[in-house]
Design a protein around this motif. Structure first.
Motif, PDB file in Angstrom:
ATOM      1  N   ASN A  75       0.787  -1.227   0.000  1.00 22.12           N
ATOM      2  CA  ASN A  75       0.000   0.000   0.000  1.00 22.12           C
ATOM      3  C   ASN A  75       0.824   1.286   0.000  1.00 22.12           C
ATOM      4  N   TYR A  76       2.004   1.265   0.578  1.00 21.43           N
ATOM      5  CA  TYR A  76       2.774   2.504   0.694  1.00 21.43           C
ATOM      6  C   TYR A  76       4.161   2.427   0.065  1.00 21.43           C
ATOM      7  N   LEU A  77       4.627   1.223  -0.215  1.00 21.75           N
ATOM      8  CA  LEU A  77       5.973   1.078  -0.780  1.00 21.75           C
ATOM      9  C   LEU A  77       5.928   0.377  -2.127  1.00 21.75           C
ATOM     10  N   THR A  78       4.876   0.643  -2.910  1.00 22.31           N
ATOM     11  CA  THR A  78       4.720  -0.030  -4.201  1.00 22.31           C
ATOM     12  C   THR A  78       5.876   0.288  -5.150  1.00 22.31           C
ATOM     13  N   PHE A  79       6.409   1.513  -5.071  1.00 22.98           N
ATOM     14  CA  PHE A  79       7.527   1.911  -5.923  1.00 22.98           C
ATOM     15  C   PHE A  79       8.812   1.161  -5.546  1.00 22.98           C
ATOM     16  N   PHE A  80       8.811   0.581  -4.340  1.00 26.90           N
ATOM     17  CA  PHE A  80       9.983  -0.122  -3.815  1.00 26.90           C
ATOM     18  C   PHE A  80       9.748  -1.638  -3.804  1.00 26.90           C
ATOM     19  N   LYS A  81       8.600  -2.055  -4.298  1.00 23.93           N
ATOM     20  CA  LYS A  81       8.155  -3.440  -4.142  1.00 23.93           C
ATOM     21  C   LYS A  81       9.071  -4.427  -4.852  1.00 23.93           C
ATOM     22  N   ASP A  82       9.462  -4.120  -6.097  1.00 24.77           N
ATOM     23  CA  ASP A  82      10.321  -5.040  -6.849  1.00 24.77           C
ATOM     24  C   ASP A  82      11.656  -5.246  -6.154  1.00 24.77           C
ATOM     25  N   PHE A  83      12.231  -4.165  -5.654  1.00 21.65           N
ATOM     26  CA  PHE A  83      13.528  -4.257  -4.967  1.00 21.65           C
ATOM     27  C   PHE A  83      13.403  -5.101  -3.703  1.00 21.65           C
ATOM     28  N   LEU A  84      12.352  -4.854  -2.915  1.00 15.86           N
ATOM     29  CA  LEU A  84      12.156  -5.605  -1.679  1.00 15.86           C
ATOM     30  C   LEU A  84      11.882  -7.080  -1.958  1.00 15.86           C
ATOM     31  N   SER A  85      11.138  -7.362  -3.024  1.00 18.06           N
ATOM     32  CA  SER A  85      10.807  -8.746  -3.355  1.00 18.06           C
ATOM     33  C   SER A  85      12.052  -9.532  -3.754  1.00 18.06           C
ATOM     34  N   LYS A  86      12.992  -8.867  -4.383  1.00 21.71           N
ATOM     35  CA  LYS A  86      14.226  -9.531  -4.807  1.00 21.71           C
ATOM     36  C   LYS A  86      15.176  -9.775  -3.643  1.00 21.71           C
ATOM     37  N   ASN A  87      14.974  -9.070  -2.545  1.00 20.41           N
ATOM     38  CA  ASN A  87      15.927  -9.149  -1.426  1.00 20.41           C
ATOM     39  C   ASN A  87      15.307  -9.711  -0.155  1.00 20.41           C
ATOM     40  N   GLY A  88      14.204 -10.432  -0.317  1.00 25.92           N
ATOM     41  CA  GLY A  88      13.604 -11.041   0.868  1.00 25.92           C
ATOM     42  C   GLY A  88      12.095 -11.109   0.754  1.00 25.92           C
ATOM     43  N   THR A  89      11.476 -11.508   1.821  1.00 27.54           N
ATOM     44  CA  THR A  89      10.019 -11.624   1.908  1.00 27.54           C
ATOM     45  C   THR A  89       9.504 -10.682   2.986  1.00 27.54           C
ATOM     46  N   PRO A  90       8.193 -10.459   3.063  1.00 32.21           N
ATOM     47  CA  PRO A  90       7.668  -9.625   4.156  1.00 32.21           C
ATOM     48  C   PRO A  90       8.120 -10.124   5.528  1.00 32.21           C
ATOM     49  N   PHE A  91       8.175 -11.444   5.692  1.00 32.09           N
ATOM     50  CA  PHE A  91       8.644 -11.971   6.978  1.00 32.09           C
ATOM     51  C   PHE A  91      10.084 -11.554   7.239  1.00 32.09           C
ATOM     52  N   TYR A  92      10.951 -11.689   6.236  1.00 32.34           N
ATOM     53  CA  TYR A  92      12.376 -11.379   6.432  1.00 32.34           C
ATOM     54  C   TYR A  92      12.584  -9.884   6.656  1.00 32.34           C
ATOM     55  N   HIS A  93      11.879  -9.065   5.892  1.00 31.44           N
ATOM     56  CA  HIS A  93      11.995  -7.613   6.087  1.00 31.44           C
ATOM     57  C   HIS A  93      11.459  -7.207   7.462  1.00 31.44           C
ATOM     58  N   GLY A  94      10.373  -7.862   7.883  1.00 28.46           N
ATOM     59  CA  GLY A  94       9.848  -7.594   9.223  1.00 28.46           C
ATOM     60  C   GLY A  94      10.819  -8.034  10.300  1.00 28.46           C
ATOM     61  N   LEU A  95      11.484  -9.167  10.068  1.00 27.28           N
ATOM     62  CA  LEU A  95      12.499  -9.652  11.002  1.00 27.28           C
ATOM     63  C   LEU A  95      13.640  -8.655  11.128  1.00 27.28           C
ATOM     64  N   PHE A  96      14.075  -8.118   9.991  1.00 28.34           N
ATOM     65  CA  PHE A  96      15.144  -7.115   9.999  1.00 28.34           C
ATOM     66  C   PHE A  96      14.706  -5.856  10.744  1.00 28.34           C
ATOM     67  N   ALA A  97      13.493  -5.376  10.460  1.00 22.32           N
ATOM     68  CA  ALA A  97      13.003  -4.158  11.104  1.00 22.32           C
ATOM     69  C   ALA A  97      12.886  -4.349  12.616  1.00 22.32           C
ATOM     70  N   MET A  98      12.335  -5.495  13.026  1.00 18.85           N
ATOM     71  CA  MET A  98      12.155  -5.768  14.451  1.00 18.85           C
ATOM     72  C   MET A  98      13.504  -5.877  15.162  1.00 18.85           C
ATOM     73  N   ASN A  99      14.421  -6.641  14.587  1.00 19.63           N
ATOM     74  CA  ASN A  99      15.734  -6.809  15.207  1.00 19.63           C
ATOM     75  C   ASN A  99      16.543  -5.518  15.182  1.00 19.63           C
ATOM     76  N   SER A 100      16.360  -4.723  14.136  1.00 22.91           N
ATOM     77  CA  SER A 100      17.065  -3.437  14.062  1.00 22.91           C
ATOM     78  C   SER A 100      16.625  -2.506  15.189  1.00 22.91           C
ATOM     79  N   PHE A 101      15.323  -2.499  15.453  1.00 23.77           N
ATOM     80  CA  PHE A 101      14.787  -1.647  16.521  1.00 23.77           C
ATOM     81  C   PHE A 101      15.415  -2.004  17.864  1.00 23.77           C
TER      82      PHE A 101
END
Length: 336
Positions: A75-101
């Motif tokens: 909904n908010y990162l559609t312009f970034f969607k292809d890049f994020l999809s190539k470098n992980g999944t929503p679970f992995y990106h969420g894992l990174f965000a949570m652990n980074s915090f």
């Protein structure tokens, strides 16, 4: 005024921005065959079986972070969607965000610990930043085996270390009560909570008191042990035993037969020995040895049911050793 602003900017860059960049390099710049979390489309089922089932706080955070990250991407990162999809999944990106915090919070606490009652030369900004950077590097290099609980557990553990030292130097009971609460809550994250008990015992242990028949330390440790055991046993009685076990397996043979596991053991031993040599005063060395002694049940568990190659298991001991090496253990409750 300009000098003070410059110091604030430098602290922000060093304590927050640099750790995040290092963390991102680990999660997205270095590929590891050790885990396959990067390709998991959802929260893996194994997190709700075996010993991981008892780590309910990180597991539920993983669910919320995965759903939240998927919603953000669609909904908010559609312009970034292809890049994020190539470098992980929503679970992995969420894992990174949570652990980074929680990595940021841990970095902030480490920075505070290195300024609180430290030996003279560590008060120098440049020296403190080098020690801080060393601690951050140890955290980052253990992330080749990322999990959803280790960084959260490290944050709670370091918070417990800070509260313990506050209590040690001030004698205010409020910090002791905070420690009990931290141990209780962090047991729902990971069993690392027991190391807060070991640290408390290490910094307050006084052999002369024991010889004189003064067992006040044991009275202080008892509520901490109860705060750990209650949620630990409670979780194991409430969660369905058919889908979970106390341990993943018994790996003692693999630990001493595999060259990778032996390398992990040698790494931990060398680092801990190096940290011991960093201790300048006899008091620091004694506290560090006390800490390793009281941590022996945890080390035994690593030997029996953990893998030495996952050096993240030794991380709390390594970071604690660095803190102990430079802390000024004078005017403490144990010496009053």
């Amino acid at each position: 005024m300009l000098k003070k602003n410059d110091e604030k900017i430098s602290s922000f860059l060093f304590v927050i921005v640099l750790p995040i960049l290092l963390f991102a390099m680990t999660y997205y710049g270095f590929e590891s065959s050790y885990t396959r979390l990067k390709t998991s489309q959802k929260v893996p089922d194994f997190l709700f079986t075996s010993v991981y089932a008892y780590r309910i706080i990180p597991n539920y955070l993983s669910i919320y972070m995965t759903d939240g990250m998927e919603y953000m991407i669609n909904n908010y990162l559609t312009f970034f969607k292809d890049f994020l999809s190539k470098n992980g999944t929503p679970f992995y990106h969420g894992l990174f965000a949570m652990n980074s915090f929680f990595m940021i919070l841990s970095s902030v606490i480490i920075n505070h610990l290195l300024q609180f009652k430290t030996l003279g030369f560590v008060l120098n900004n440049n020296v403190r930043r080098i020690v801080h950077l060393l601690s951050i590097f140890f955290i980052v290099i253990t992330q080749y085996a990322p999990t959803n609980c280790d960084t959260i557990a490290l944050f709670f553990y370091l918070l417990g270390v800070l509260v313990t030292l506050k209590y040690l130097h001030t004698g205010k009971k409020i910090f002791y009560y905070w420690l009990i609460s931290i141990i209780f809550v962090s047991t729902f994250v990971r069993e690392t909570a027991c190391l807060n008990i070991a640290f408390y015992a290490a910094v307050l242990f006084c052999l002369d008191d024991i010889r004189k028949g003064n067992f006040k330390l044991f009275l202080g440790v008892t509520p901490l042990v109860i705060a750990f055991i209650l949620p630990y046993l409670g979780l194991r009685s409430l969660i369905n035993q058919e889908s979970s076990t106390f341990v993943e397996g018994f790996y003692i043979n693999r630990n001493f037969e595999s060259p990778f596991n032996l390398a992990g053991l040698f790494f931990a031993c060398i680092v801990l020995y190096f940290i011991y040599k960093l201790c300048i005063t006899h008091k620091n060395k004694m506290v560090f040895k006390n800490y390793l002694f009281f941590s022996s049940p945890y080390l035994l568990m690593i030997t029996m049911v953990g893998l030495f190659w996952e050096v993240r298991l030794f991380l709390p001991l390594i970071i604690t050793g660095i803190i102990i090496s430079y802390h000024q253990f004078t005017d403490t409750i144990a010496e009053r």
